[in-house]
Design a protein around this motif. Sequence first.
Motif, mmCIF file in Angstrom:
data_model
loop_
_atom_site.group_PDB
_atom_site.id
_atom_site.type_symbol
_atom_site.label_atom_id
_atom_site.label_comp_id
_atom_site.label_asym_id
_atom_site.label_seq_id
_atom_site.Cartn_x
_atom_site.Cartn_y
_atom_site.Cartn_z
ATOM 1 N N ARG A 168 -6.928 7.562 -1.277
ATOM 2 C CA ARG A 168 -7.320 7.017 -2.577
ATOM 3 C C ARG A 168 -6.596 5.703 -2.866
ATOM 4 N N THR A 169 -5.356 5.578 -2.389
ATOM 5 C CA THR A 169 -4.595 4.350 -2.595
ATOM 6 C C THR A 169 -5.280 3.171 -1.914
ATOM 7 N N TYR A 170 -5.768 3.374 -0.706
ATOM 8 C CA TYR A 170 -6.501 2.312 -0.005
ATOM 9 C C TYR A 170 -7.769 1.930 -0.769
ATOM 10 N N GLY A 211 6.159 -8.252 -2.717
ATOM 11 C CA GLY A 211 5.208 -7.692 -3.675
ATOM 12 C C GLY A 211 5.525 -6.289 -4.148
ATOM 13 N N THR A 212 6.475 -5.621 -3.513
ATOM 14 C CA THR A 212 6.809 -4.253 -3.907
ATOM 15 C C THR A 212 7.250 -4.142 -5.363
ATOM 16 N N PRO A 213 8.134 -5.034 -5.875
ATOM 17 C CA PRO A 213 8.567 -4.906 -7.275
ATOM 18 C C PRO A 213 7.407 -4.985 -8.254
ATOM 19 N N VAL A 214 6.488 -5.899 -8.013
ATOM 20 C CA VAL A 214 5.337 -6.035 -8.909
ATOM 21 C C VAL A 214 4.470 -4.787 -8.848
ATOM 22 N N ALA A 215 4.221 -4.299 -7.647
ATOM 23 C CA ALA A 215 3.351 -3.138 -7.468
ATOM 24 C C ALA A 215 3.876 -1.914 -8.206
ATOM 25 N N ILE A 216 5.187 -1.728 -8.189
ATOM 26 C CA ILE A 216 5.770 -0.519 -8.789
ATOM 27 C C ILE A 216 6.078 -0.694 -10.269
ATOM 28 N N MET A 225 8.587 3.017 3.794
ATOM 29 C CA MET A 225 7.984 3.572 2.582
ATOM 30 C C MET A 225 7.203 4.846 2.898
ATOM 31 N N ILE A 226 6.594 4.906 4.085
ATOM 32 C CA ILE A 226 5.889 6.130 4.480
ATOM 33 C C ILE A 226 6.876 7.281 4.620
ATOM 34 N N PHE A 227 8.011 7.011 5.277
ATOM 35 C CA PHE A 227 9.042 8.039 5.390
ATOM 36 C C PHE A 227 9.510 8.478 4.003
ATOM 37 N N ALA A 228 9.696 7.495 3.112
ATOM 38 C CA ALA A 228 10.101 7.816 1.741
ATOM 39 C C ALA A 228 9.040 8.667 1.058
ATOM 40 N N GLY A 229 7.772 8.364 1.318
ATOM 41 C CA GLY A 229 6.685 9.133 0.724
ATOM 42 C C GLY A 229 6.643 10.566 1.219
ATOM 43 N N ILE A 230 6.886 10.756 2.514
ATOM 44 C CA ILE A 230 6.886 12.114 3.078
ATOM 45 C C ILE A 230 8.011 12.939 2.452
ATOM 46 N N ILE A 238 0.835 -1.206 0.000
ATOM 47 C CA ILE A 238 0.000 0.000 0.000
ATOM 48 C C ILE A 238 0.867 1.252 0.000
ATOM 49 N N ASN A 239 1.857 1.265 0.854
ATOM 50 C CA ASN A 239 2.687 2.464 0.969
ATOM 51 C C ASN A 239 3.626 2.632 -0.224
ATOM 52 N N ALA A 240 4.048 1.511 -0.820
ATOM 53 C CA ALA A 240 4.872 1.603 -2.031
ATOM 54 C C ALA A 240 4.062 2.201 -3.178
ATOM 55 N N ILE A 241 2.812 1.781 -3.311
ATOM 56 C CA ILE A 241 1.971 2.321 -4.378
ATOM 57 C C ILE A 241 1.621 3.783 -4.087
ATOM 58 N N TRP A 242 1.515 4.124 -2.810
ATOM 59 C CA TRP A 242 1.275 5.533 -2.456
ATOM 60 C C TRP A 242 2.421 6.409 -2.943
ATOM 61 N N VAL A 243 3.657 5.949 -2.747
ATOM 62 C CA VAL A 243 4.804 6.708 -3.235
ATOM 63 C C VAL A 243 4.704 6.895 -4.742
ATOM 64 N N TYR A 244 4.336 5.817 -5.432
ATOM 65 C CA TYR A 244 4.154 5.927 -6.885
ATOM 66 C C TYR A 244 3.047 6.926 -7.222
ATOM 67 N N ASN A 245 1.928 6.855 -6.507
ATOM 68 C CA ASN A 245 0.813 7.770 -6.783
ATOM 69 C C ASN A 245 1.196 9.223 -6.554
ATOM 70 N N LEU A 246 2.102 9.472 -5.622
ATOM 71 C CA LEU A 246 2.584 10.837 -5.412
ATOM 72 C C LEU A 246 3.316 11.343 -6.648
ATOM 73 N N THR A 247 4.115 10.486 -7.259
ATOM 74 C CA THR A 247 4.837 10.910 -8.466
ATOM 75 C C THR A 247 3.866 11.162 -9.612
#
Length: 586
Positions: free
Chosen positions: A434-436, A135-140, A410-415, A84-93
């Motif tokens: 929205r990611t959830y 699952g992070t590699p697949v998600a991103i 990943m949350i820290f990375a997202g911030i 979830i948090n990995a995809i959130w980082v992607y959604n931020l970009t």
Amino acid sequence: MFQQDLQPVGDSLALTALCAAVPLVTLFVLLGGLRLKAWVAGLISLVVALVVAVVLFGMPLGQALLAGTDGAAFGFFPILWIVINAIWVYNLTVASGHFDVLRRSFEKVSPDQRIQAIIIAFCFGALLEALAGFGTPVAITVVMLMALGFRPVKAAAVALIANTAPVAFGALATPIVTLASVTSAVNSDPRLTVDGIGGMVGRQTPLLAVIVPLILVFVVDGRRGVKATWLPALVCGVAFGLAQFVAANYVSVPLADIVAALVSAASVVLLLRVWTPAEVLTAEQAGAEEDELESGRAQGRAARRSPHGISTSVTGSTGRGAGSGAVASASTSPEVPRDSGADIAKAYAPYLVIIVIFSIVNIPAVVDFLAKEPFTYSFNWPGLDITNPSGDPVATVFKFNWLPAAGTLMIFAGIITAAILKVSPAQAARTYVRTYVELKSAIVTVMAVLALAYVMNLSGQTTSLGAWLAGAGGAFAILSPILGWIGVAVTGSDTSANALFGALQVQTAKDAGLDPLLMAAANSSGGVLGKMVSPQNLAIAAAAVGMAGKEGDIFRKVIGWSLALLVLMCVIVGLQSTPVLGWMVP
């Protein structure tokens, strides 16, 4: 207290094993055969597993339900917490517009989709696997492929198939560390250490690495793709395989995938400086060809439905026109924006931030510091009291490492990413919610499948299935990777599969006169091939490409490759147990 029984059904191990396989068969039939939504298939299969556990294996209903809650909780933390948090980082970009910059940057390396699949899904995916896993590699990578113009099913298939060879050394070799822990506890062989097992796995998975990039270009463009881009695929695979072998055996097991990913990516980029394919497969061309092919199939179906055998559909007649239109529109599209160096740096920044954060947190001194309270809590799951067939307690410890968990990082990375990309806190928060929402089906699927896995594990179903396969004696060397495959197909984690079957592998090796190091490594190497058909990973891929509920379509796209590579690994391990390839075993 509940004590597991290896053969509670008719006092027959074979019959018990067949009954134990029912929940798995149910899951795969519902998913791949009946094409039910993954979350529905997962919940139904969970109910089947509970019934088998209570009625056939004699597990008290309360214990069975508690086992399911333990698995569901593990499914959310740490697995979904990472995704979830990995995809959130992607959604931020995406929200900031910098993902388009990243996409154009990759296109400049090569506009050819076949080469993009190699660089992004295989090389970059391996780096993400090395740092986070689960699952992070697949998600991103799947959303990166979509942004480059890949169709949803193809993007998902490519990302899943690519996530094989790096898996055993994922998350800084967490599967290997787990395997060394469970095997050394039951066998005194001095080679059953992280370095010993990692070295042996590093003599198996590199052989897969040579083949996987070739499979990727075939999935993207069929035989034409292999003929046109076999050179970069082979260069990538060989570079990755050699680097993984050298790193695992002579440098550092935890760093094996990081080294291999960087070396393979650099090899492909250097090759592209002096070589380009004779014909480039752009996103527009690939899309037009797929539209034309699908239109032809639709016309054929319409013709078969027509009472006179003549198509009454007009879609087929416009297939080529649609394709030509796609190409024409691409040729008349506005000029591609020119990105500044600062924009390109910002586009890559989130992934550099992830690498830096994970690298710092995995420094041994930092690991030891964060492994203690109040950053990490470990406790026995309330109410679960289970012993194995020998009467020894079965561990039901839940590790809540809330701060050092990859998802929290990943949350820290997202911030930090939001600050770099100048995304406001309000927009970042809306994106997180929205990611959830986007992943709601995947969340239910993963939690249901992990609940199923825990019910099967703690009731003894998985152990009975493994013990039955272990009865093959010397032929077990060929079947050994299948145990790992089953474990990962069910749990979605090579780490979990190693914890589940690692001890059984070395115990069986001793009884059958096989090398325990080889059998332990085979469990992990075979397991990586179950990753692409795991309902957990299928749900992640489907959600990422907007195909939630159609996991069965993706499953049918990858199951053949999973089984074919599993057969190859069985042959490799079988030969390594004989003088033919026995020299490969340290």
